[in-house]
Design a protein around this motif. Structure first.
Motif, mmCIF file in Angstrom:
data_model
loop_
_atom_site.group_PDB
_atom_site.id
_atom_site.type_symbol
_atom_site.label_atom_id
_atom_site.label_comp_id
_atom_site.label_asym_id
_atom_site.label_seq_id
_atom_site.Cartn_x
_atom_site.Cartn_y
_atom_site.Cartn_z
ATOM 1 N N GLY A 112 -103.395 56.172 56.747
ATOM 2 C CA GLY A 112 -103.223 56.910 57.989
ATOM 3 C C GLY A 112 -102.215 56.275 58.929
ATOM 4 O O GLY A 112 -101.594 56.963 59.754
ATOM 5 N N ALA A 113 -102.046 54.949 58.793
ATOM 6 C CA ALA A 113 -101.071 54.237 59.627
ATOM 7 C C ALA A 113 -99.671 54.253 59.041
ATOM 8 O O ALA A 113 -98.742 53.667 59.632
ATOM 9 C CB ALA A 113 -101.532 52.798 59.823
ATOM 10 N N GLY A 114 -99.511 54.900 57.876
ATOM 11 C CA GLY A 114 -98.179 55.063 57.307
ATOM 12 C C GLY A 114 -97.828 54.150 56.154
ATOM 13 O O GLY A 114 -96.704 54.211 55.631
ATOM 14 N N TYR A 115 -98.754 53.298 55.724
ATOM 15 C CA TYR A 115 -98.468 52.434 54.581
ATOM 16 C C TYR A 115 -98.443 53.253 53.291
ATOM 17 O O TYR A 115 -99.197 54.224 53.131
ATOM 18 C CB TYR A 115 -99.528 51.342 54.442
ATOM 19 N N THR A 116 -97.558 52.861 52.381
ATOM 20 C CA THR A 116 -97.463 53.489 51.062
ATOM 21 C C THR A 116 -97.561 52.407 49.991
ATOM 22 O O THR A 116 -97.603 51.208 50.302
ATOM 23 C CB THR A 116 -96.128 54.236 50.895
ATOM 24 N N ALA A 117 -97.557 52.830 48.740
ATOM 25 C CA ALA A 117 -97.655 51.869 47.641
ATOM 26 C C ALA A 117 -96.522 50.848 47.676
ATOM 27 O O ALA A 117 -96.674 49.730 47.180
ATOM 28 C CB ALA A 117 -97.664 52.607 46.304
ATOM 29 N N ASP A 118 -95.409 51.196 48.270
ATOM 30 C CA ASP A 118 -94.260 50.283 48.320
ATOM 31 C C ASP A 118 -94.460 49.131 49.284
ATOM 32 O O ASP A 118 -93.810 48.084 49.147
ATOM 33 C CB ASP A 118 -92.990 51.057 48.699
ATOM 34 N N ASN A 119 -95.311 49.316 50.290
ATOM 35 C CA ASN A 119 -95.468 48.265 51.294
ATOM 36 C C ASN A 119 -96.938 48.006 51.649
ATOM 37 O O ASN A 119 -97.234 47.467 52.708
ATOM 38 C CB ASN A 119 -94.682 48.620 52.563
ATOM 39 N N PHE A 120 -97.824 48.365 50.747
ATOM 40 C CA PHE A 120 -99.258 48.317 51.058
ATOM 41 C C PHE A 120 -99.768 46.878 51.093
ATOM 42 O O PHE A 120 -99.464 46.090 50.191
ATOM 43 C CB PHE A 120 -100.056 49.107 50.015
ATOM 44 N N PRO A 121 -100.549 46.517 52.104
ATOM 45 C CA PRO A 121 -101.190 45.194 52.087
ATOM 46 C C PRO A 121 -102.117 45.054 50.883
ATOM 47 O O PRO A 121 -102.674 46.037 50.400
ATOM 48 C CB PRO A 121 -101.999 45.188 53.397
ATOM 49 N N LEU A 122 -102.298 43.819 50.412
ATOM 50 C CA LEU A 122 -103.234 43.571 49.323
ATOM 51 C C LEU A 122 -104.656 43.776 49.838
ATOM 52 O O LEU A 122 -105.063 43.171 50.830
ATOM 53 C CB LEU A 122 -103.090 42.138 48.797
ATOM 54 N N VAL A 123 -105.411 44.634 49.161
ATOM 55 C CA VAL A 123 -106.800 44.905 49.532
ATOM 56 C C VAL A 123 -107.681 44.559 48.336
ATOM 57 O O VAL A 123 -107.436 45.039 47.224
ATOM 58 C CB VAL A 123 -107.011 46.380 49.934
ATOM 59 N N THR A 124 -108.679 43.717 48.557
ATOM 60 C CA THR A 124 -109.604 43.337 47.487
ATOM 61 C C THR A 124 -110.806 44.283 47.472
ATOM 62 O O THR A 124 -110.994 45.083 48.381
ATOM 63 C CB THR A 124 -110.101 41.891 47.669
ATOM 64 N N GLY A 125 -111.619 44.160 46.432
ATOM 65 C CA GLY A 125 -112.820 44.993 46.335
ATOM 66 C C GLY A 125 -113.761 44.466 45.278
ATOM 67 O O GLY A 125 -113.562 43.385 44.709
ATOM 68 N N GLN A 126 -114.792 45.246 45.011
ATOM 69 C CA GLN A 126 -115.818 44.867 44.038
ATOM 70 C C GLN A 126 -116.555 46.119 43.587
ATOM 71 O O GLN A 126 -116.862 46.978 44.416
ATOM 72 C CB GLN A 126 -116.821 43.915 44.695
ATOM 73 N N ASP A 127 -116.797 46.245 42.319
ATOM 74 C CA ASP A 127 -117.586 47.284 41.656
ATOM 75 C C ASP A 127 -116.740 48.206 40.785
ATOM 76 O O ASP A 127 -117.283 48.924 39.957
ATOM 77 C CB ASP A 127 -118.404 48.159 42.619
ATOM 78 N N CYS A 128 -115.432 48.232 40.964
ATOM 79 C CA CYS A 128 -114.574 49.135 40.181
ATOM 80 C C CYS A 128 -115.077 50.569 40.241
ATOM 81 O O CYS A 128 -115.186 51.261 39.214
ATOM 82 C CB CYS A 128 -114.445 48.656 38.733
ATOM 83 N N ASP A 129 -115.408 51.035 41.456
ATOM 84 C CA ASP A 129 -115.726 52.450 41.645
ATOM 85 C C ASP A 129 -114.552 53.297 41.176
ATOM 86 O O ASP A 129 -113.396 52.853 41.204
ATOM 87 C CB ASP A 129 -115.965 52.753 43.130
ATOM 88 N N ILE A 130 -114.838 54.528 40.782
ATOM 89 C CA ILE A 130 -113.773 55.410 40.306
ATOM 90 C C ILE A 130 -112.689 55.571 41.368
ATOM 91 O O ILE A 130 -111.489 55.465 41.075
ATOM 92 C CB ILE A 130 -114.344 56.774 39.887
ATOM 93 N N ALA A 131 -113.093 55.822 42.612
ATOM 94 C CA ALA A 131 -112.102 56.027 43.677
ATOM 95 C C ALA A 131 -111.239 54.789 43.867
ATOM 96 O O ALA A 131 -110.014 54.898 44.041
ATOM 97 C CB ALA A 131 -112.807 56.394 44.980
#
Length: 356
Positions: free
Chosen positions: A253-272
């Motif tokens: 929503g703030a305008g980031y795209t795959a080209d400049n996206f911050p690294l985001v971690t996670g857990q569970d490998c949900d489909i989404a």
């Protein structure tokens, strides 16, 4: 003659010839899951129910809609209707003391499932993944990808931090493991958290809610001026995927795209979240194969019902306030765009079509 028949019948009853069979099909197991709102609990509940029924057990599987009172009521019903073992993923690990006292009074063993139940001496065993290692994996991933070992405070990275529900004892391990890696860099100035929100309580997300995580991330973006063409944001530490999805929504929503996206971690490998990894808007997710955990809990239930010792590989880590709870810890691994196919598709956890 009637007297002889009566004596014969009595003898048959004593020897068990007319007694109901005492097989596993008669044993009822209660499985209490917190909510259907998160994909992983649906999978955990379904996997366990299927596996237990395959072993011949009756299963009472209930979801509590993330409402503590609902979970308490469901557990009371499981106890009153004859469940011989309870498997519980608690909504609030500190809110079940009274209801579990009822289970203990009826000598019903309790297995805490992936969330340690606190302050109750009714907890018999704990089954989970190595949750400290989950956090360490997440921290090490950021350490490697951001080249933190070779940076100084003159060339810092900018990061914000998110963890899960304050009532979930697991955040002490997820967040603690990650901060074991990241905190030295924060203290040295190599990582800059502009919001200064680095304490667990400041980073917590009620009910692991995607919506709550999105709101907080939107507030951080606004307050700190983050944006692709504004103040730098290199990474967002997130303890799990439901929070990561909210963070990702806010960043998109703030305008980031795959080209400049911050690294985001996670857990569970949900489909989404796995789709987000494929699309370049989530960096990684720790994979905890719930099939493995469910299978191990089925082994534990089966051993309990047979009167044998269940599988245990940790007797020192998890103290719930009443003492160390004998535990089985499964091993997590991390997934990202480079290895998700092998971990998730080739193993049969998902089909390729599910991730399209």
């Amino acid at each position: 003659m009637k007297k002889i028949i009566s004596l014969v019948l009595a003898a048959l009853m004593v020897t068990g010839a007319f007694a109901a069979p005492k097989g596993k099909a008669q044993v009822k197991v209660g499985v209490s899951m917190p909510t259907k709102d998160l994909q992983r609990w649906n999978q955990d509940g379904a996997n366990m129910k299927k596996s237990l029924e395959k072993q011949g057990y009756k299963v009472d599987l209930q979801y509590a809609n993330n409402e503590v009172n609902t979970q308490v009521n469901q557990l009371e019903n499981m106890i009153s209707t004859g469940c011989k073992v309870l498997v519980i993923a608690a909504i609030d690990g500190s809110a079940l003391k009274n209801v579990l006292a009822q289970a203990k009074s009826k000598k019903i063993p309790v297995i805490a499932y992936d969330r340690l139940i606190m302050n109750s001496d009714a907890v018999t065993y704990y089954a989970t993944f190595d949750n400290w290692k989950v956090g360490v994996f997440q921290g090490q991933y950021l350490e490697e990808k951001l080249n933190l070992k070779n940076r100084t405070k003159k060339d810092p990275v900018y990061m914000e931090l998110f963890t899960g529900d304050p009532g979930d004892n697991n955040i002490n391990f997820f967040f603690g493991g990650a901060m074991e890696v990241l905190d030295p860099y924060i203290k040295s100035g190599v990582i800059v958290v502009k919001s200064k929100q680095t304490a667990k309580a400041q980073c917590a997300t009620l009910n692991w809610s995607t919506e709550e995580a999105q709101k907080r991330m939107e507030n951080l973006i606004s307050a700190q001026g983050y944006g692709p063409n504004k103040n730098r944001l290199d990474a967002v530490y997130s303890s799990n995927d439901s929070c990561a999805q909210g963070i990702t929504n806010a960043l998109v929503g703030a305008g980031y795209t795959a080209d400049n996206f911050p690294l985001v971690t996670g857990q569970d490998c949900d489909i989404a979240s796995t789709k987000n990894m494929i699309n370049g808007i989530q960096a990684m997710s720790v994979f905890k194969d719930t099939r493995t955990l469910a299978a191990k809990v089925v082994e534990m239930v089966d051993a309990i019902c047979k009167g044998t010792n269940p599988p245990i590989n940790d007797k020192k880590t998890y103290n719930n306030g009443t003492g160390i709870i004998p535990s089985f810890l499964c091993e997590p691994v991390y997934a990202d765009k480079t290895n998700y196919k092998k971990l998730l598709i080739d193993s049969g956890y998902y089909t390729a079509k599910q991730l399209q």
